[in-house]
Design an enzyme around this catalytic site. Sequence first.
Site, short mmCIF file in Angstrom:
data_model
loop_
_atom_site.label_atom_id
_atom_site.label_comp_id
_atom_site.label_asym_id
_atom_site.label_seq_id
_atom_site.Cartn_x
_atom_site.Cartn_y
_atom_site.Cartn_z
N ASP A 72 -9.25 -7.18 2.36
CA ASP A 72 -7.88 -7.55 2.01
C ASP A 72 -7.54 -8.96 2.47
O ASP A 72 -6.54 -9.53 2.04
CB ASP A 72 -6.88 -6.57 2.65
CG ASP A 72 -6.95 -5.19 2.03
OD1 ASP A 72 -7.32 -5.10 0.84
OD2 ASP A 72 -6.64 -4.21 2.72
N ASP A 96 -4.89 -4.02 5.12
CA ASP A 96 -5.40 -3.69 6.45
C ASP A 96 -6.90 -3.93 6.60
O ASP A 96 -7.40 -4.02 7.72
CB ASP A 96 -5.08 -2.24 6.80
CG ASP A 96 -5.56 -1.26 5.75
OD1 ASP A 96 -6.32 -1.67 4.85
OD2 ASP A 96 -5.18 -0.07 5.81
N ASP A 135 0.85 -1.19 0.00
CA ASP A 135 0.00 0.00 0.00
C ASP A 135 0.89 1.24 0.00
O ASP A 135 2.05 1.18 0.42
CB ASP A 135 -0.87 0.04 1.27
CG ASP A 135 -1.99 -0.98 1.21
OD1 ASP A 135 -2.50 -1.21 0.12
OD2 ASP A 135 -2.33 -1.53 2.27
#
Length: 938
Positions: A652, A648, A360
Site C-alpha cells: 500500500d 496498512d 478500506d
Amino acid sequence: MKTATKTINYQLQNNKNIQEYITTNPSVGLNNNDVIERQEKFGKNILQETKKKNPFLVYLAQFKDLLVIILLCATLISYIMAIVYASQNNWVYSKELVIVFIEPSIILFVVLTNSLIGAIQEIKSEKAINALKSLNPMQAKVKRNGNLLTINSSELVIGDIVFLEAGDIVPADGYLINSSNLQVIESSLTGESLPVLKDHNVKKDLSLPIGDQKFSVFSSSVVVAGNCIFVVTKTGINTELGKIASLVNNEKEQMTPLQAKINKLGKMFAIAGIILFVLSVIVQIIFQAISKGSFRNVIFWSTTLINGISLAVAAIPEGLVAFTSIILAIGIQKMAKQKAIVKSLMAVEALGSCSIICSDKTGTLTQNKMTIVDTFVLNKKYDIANHTSNLNLIEFASLCSEANLIKENDLYKETGDPTELAFLYYLEQTSSYKTKKILDEKFLRIKTLPFDSDRKLMTSINKINDENIVIVKGAPDVLLQRCVNLAEKDQKIIKNTIDRWSNNTYRVLAIAKKSINNDILNKINNEKDSNAMSALENNLEFIGLVAMIDPPRETSKEAIAICKSAGIKPIMITGDNIKTAIAIAKQLGIYQDGDLALTGIELNKLSDDELNANIKKYSVYARVAPEDKIRIVHAWQTKNQVVAMTGDGVNDAPALKAADIGCAMGITGTEVSKQAANMVLADDNFATVVKAVENGRSIYQKIKNVIHNLLITSIAEIILVFFGLLIFKGIFKNEINALTISNPNFEFYILGATQLLWINLFTHGFPAIALGLQDSKENYMKNKPIPKSQSIFANGMGINMLWQGILVGIISLIGYYLGASLAIKNGKTSQFVEYGSTCAFLVLGICATFNAINLMSKKPIFMSNPLFYWKVYASVIFSLSALFIVSFISKIAIAFKITSDLSLNSTLIAYSLGLPLTLIPIYLTYKISVMLINKYKK
C-alpha cells in the site's frame, strides 16, 4: 554505526555462512548469552530508522530562507553604519550611539529567535514521527532456555525458534522447521491476497521468487490457518519487508500546496522589500540632488540606508513562517489527541482540501471483529436459552476452536482467527462456563484435525460426559452432506435460513457432532487406519448454524454523513467479495442509487482513459489488490481532486505516497506504510480521518486569518514608510533643510527598524497567534472542500486585506503628519521627526490589534461573545501593554526613537489613541453590510 554496518554485511552473506546461527535446538531454543551476543552483533529486529538530525544543523538550515537572508544583510549594513558613526564621534557615549547599535541588535535577535522557533518545530515533528514506532509493538512466541516466552518482536535474533498459529503476524524472515496446514497471506509483500500453503518438507531453493519459497515465512505476513515452528534467518532491515522499507524511505516528499503558497508569499514580499529598499535609496538620492545637498556627508548615506532598511523590514512579514508553523504544530497536537497523528506540518492544508476519501472496509469502516448476530438449532436441547447438562451450540463450537481469549484488567488479549474469537466472545456472554479455558479443563481435548482449505472443515475430539465426542465445524454446503439426522423438511428449513443469512452477507458456519468408541479413537490416535481417519467427519449429527459479520463501527455511518454534507465523496476499497462490500456500503450510506461497484478483475479490464472517464460513478471496489489503489488515486487526481487513501500493507506504500493524504493504520499498519503516509490513524478508524479533515479545514482558515492579519500590517507599513518618505520630505522640506544645516547628525525617518519589528512581532504577533488558537463557531464541514488550485487570497481575502492595509496606512500617515505638525506648532521643530514617528508608531500598533479583533469573527463585535473570544482579547491587552511600555517608559523609549515628551503632551496622546478608533465604525459598517447582502441573497 559500526554495529549496523556489521549487520548489513553479515546477513547478506550466503546461506552457508549463517548456517551456524540457525542450527538451534528447537526444543530448547537460544540461551541468554546467545541472545545478547547476537543482538550486539546484528542489532534489534526493527526497520531502518531515518538518520537523526543534528539540532545545530537544523538550526543553521533555517538561515537559507530568503527573508532571513535579507534581514541578516540589513543587520550587517546597520552594524557597519553604526561603527562608522561611532568612529566619527570617537566612540563618545551618547543617546544616538546607543540607538545605532540597539537597532541592528534587535533585528539580529528577531532573526535568531525566529530561526530557533522553526528549528524547534522541525525537531518536534521528527520526534513525533519516531514516536509512532512505539504504537502497538508486535509480540512473538519464542523458545528460549527451554521455555516458551512471549517477547516483543524487536528482541528477536537470528537463530530464535518462533511459534506461529492462526491470526499471528510473522515477526521476521525464517525457514520452517515444522508446519501443519500452514497458510499465510503475503499480500503486504507480493500483492496476492490469497493464502499461500507453506510446507517445511519442500527443498530450500533461495533462487526462487518470494511467492514460490514454500519453505520460508516472511516478516509482516499473516497466518490464516494452521501452525508452525520456524527459525529466524533475517531480522530488521535485512528482511524482505526491510528492503522495501528502505526504498520507500529514500523517496523524497513533495512540497504541499500550502508550503508552496507560503514560500511564494515570503519570496514575493522579500523581493518587494529589496525593490523598495532600492527605490527608497534612489528617491532619497534624487531629493538630495534637488536640494543640492552634499553626497560626501556620511550622515546622509547613513540616513538613506537606514530608511531603506526600515522599508525592507516593513515589507517583510517576519513572523509569517514562525507563526504559521506554531499554529500548525498546535493543530497537529490537537489531532494527535483525537488519534490522528500528522507527520508533516504542511500536510494539514491537504486535509482541508480533501474531496475524496478512499477507505478500506475491514477494521477502518468496520470493527475488524467478527460478531455473532444470529443462531439456529435443529433441536431445542442445543438452544442457548435452554442449557441443560448437554452442551449448547456455542459451547460445542468453542471447543472446536484454536483461538484463545484472556481478560486481564478489563482488557482482552486475543489469539487466533477472528471467526473463532467471535464464538469465545459470545461464549462469555451466554454460557455458564464463561471461558474456553474452563471448557477445555472440563472437557479435555483428545485430538484435533486443523482446518483444511480442501476439506473446509475443522474437527476436535473431546471427552464429554465420559464419551469421545467428535465436534466438526465448517462450511454448511460441505458439512450438511455429512449429516445423517436431517429429514427433508429439516433440510428445507436449514437451506432457507442459510439463504436468508447469505442475502444479508452474513458468514455462515455449521456445527455437527457424533460419538465414537475407544477402539476407533485408538486407531485414529495411531494414525495407522486411514479409513478411520476419513470416516471421522462422516455420519454426523447436525447441531446448528451460526451467522456472523464484521459489523460497521458505530462512528462510521455518522462520519459518512458528515463527509457528504462537506462535499467529500467516500469510497470503499476492499479485498472482500462484492456482495458483502455493497451490503456494508449501503448500510453506511456510501453506496446509493445510481452508484456502481467494481471488482478488481473488472477494473483490470478498463483502460486508464475508461477509468478516468467513469471514475465518479464508482463508490465500491471489491477484490482489489493493493496496487490497483494507485490507479484509483491517479484517476481522481486527473479530475483535480485531493485524495485521501488508507492502507496498512507494504504494497500500500506506493498508493499512500501517490495520494495527497496517505493515511496508514496505527494498529494493523506495517512500519513501511507508516513511513510512506502523511498521517497515521492510531485507532484505525474512518471517523478519525473525517475529524482530521475537519481540523484541517479549521486550521487552514486560522492560518488564513493569521496571514490576513500579518499582511494588513505589512501593507500599511509599506504605505507609511515609502509614501511617508515621498510625501513628508516635500511637506517638511524647509524644516529638514534647516535642521540638516544646524545639526550634522540630523536624520529624517518615518519609522525606525526597531519600531517596525516591535509592531511585527509583539503588537500584532501575539494577536496573530491568538487568532490561530481561537476556536470558531463556524461549521466548516458544511462547506465544500477547498479547491487544490485555489489561491490563499480567494473568497475576498485579497481585496479585504488590500483595502484594510491601505486604510491603516493612510490613518498612520495622518498620525505622522499630526504629530510632526504638533511639534512644529509648539516650537519643537528639532523634535518634529520624533513626534511624527511616535504618533505613527502608536497609531499603527493600535490599529494592528484592532485588526485581530475584527478578524476573530465574521460577525460585528457587538454580536460576538467576549468570553468565547477571550484568547484574542487577552492577546490584544498584552500587545497594547507591550506597545505602551516601549512608548511611555523613557529609558526604553530612547532605544525605539520615541519622544520623551509623549507622556507630557495630552494632544499627542489624543492623536495616537484617537485615530485608531476610526477603524471601529468603518469595520462595523462593512460587516453589517456584508451580513445584509448575504441575507438578501439567501
